[in-house]
Design a protein around this motif. Sequence first.
Motif, short mmCIF file in Angstrom:
data_model
loop_
_atom_site.label_atom_id
_atom_site.label_comp_id
_atom_site.label_asym_id
_atom_site.label_seq_id
_atom_site.Cartn_x
_atom_site.Cartn_y
_atom_site.Cartn_z
N SER A 20 47.00 22.24 42.87
CA SER A 20 46.17 21.36 42.03
C SER A 20 46.85 20.92 40.75
CB SER A 20 44.84 22.07 41.69
OG SER A 20 44.07 22.27 42.86
N GLU B 52 45.69 29.01 40.61
CA GLU B 52 45.14 27.82 41.23
C GLU B 52 43.67 27.62 40.84
OE1 GLU B 52 44.51 24.48 43.81
OE2 GLU B 52 46.16 25.28 42.61
N THR B 53 42.92 28.71 40.68
CA THR B 53 41.52 28.58 40.26
C THR B 53 41.40 27.93 38.88
OG1 THR B 53 41.65 30.90 39.53
CG2 THR B 53 40.61 30.47 41.66
N ALA C 12 38.46 19.65 37.74
CA ALA C 12 37.03 19.38 37.84
C ALA C 12 36.42 19.04 36.49
CB ALA C 12 36.31 20.58 38.45
N GLN D 192 42.20 24.15 39.38
CA GLN D 192 41.06 23.48 40.00
C GLN D 192 39.95 23.27 38.97
OE1 GLN D 192 39.98 25.97 43.31
NE2 GLN D 192 41.66 25.25 44.60
#
Length: 261
Positions: free
Chosen positions: A244, A215-216, A223, A219
């Motif tokens: 995401s 997930e990081t 971004a 994200q």
Amino acid sequence: MPRLLLRNSCIGTIDAVLFDKDGTLSHSEPHLLSLAQQRIDTAASLWCERSSEQSLEAQLRDGLRHAFGIIPEGLRPDGTIAVAARQDNLVSAATVFCLLGSSWPDALTLAKASFDQVDMNDQAASTTQTPSPLLPGAETFLHQLEDHAVPAAVISNDTRPGIEQFLAHHKLTTLFQQNWSADDSPRKPDPEAVAQLCARLRLEPANCALIGDAETDLQMAVAAGVGVVVGYRGGWSSHPHLPSAHHVMDHWRELALEVNP
């Protein structure tokens, strides 16, 4: 522009694809689980040698298992050992030492000694070790990109030598035009890592796809303005939760490239 197909439906047009490595291209869970256990065993051994609180060894082991993300099924796909860089895992281990009464300087020293000893043992055994296997179907998709001259790049928190060794072992080096590693700055999940990797490719993030299992990572891609963000769930015993992702897949055979003649 080439069209990216997921389960035979177009999910976007792309100029390049950025790939996470561990858990996305590489079936790394067994290796990472072994690495975590080696670090726990070494840390416990050093703790017993240096501490007067040997009775806390069981708590230390339990705390490190939680810190690294070890669960009964294997590894948490969003745990530190799965998604974070070595330095982040070292800080996690040091925090466990602190919770058991160590000062921060002593905790960092003990964590570093534990990690360094495991690294030395790994280096000594490197002649018999091989990189983690590719996940099924990944190579087929990579060759599709090559056949249509679509650039590919790795973005990983592995070291640069680790990435290069993995690609060389699987004879994939020529299929990747760039990579971004833990040795580059900033490290992922900083969105600037994506921006700088795309700059190396001379492409805009909006014209790229990113495929990752954390997930990081997703994200970060959102971004950074990546045009197509794909979550891959098939690399772990427990499927990661990837809210995401623009799209989610469980097997590489679900993905294909289509180029109009």
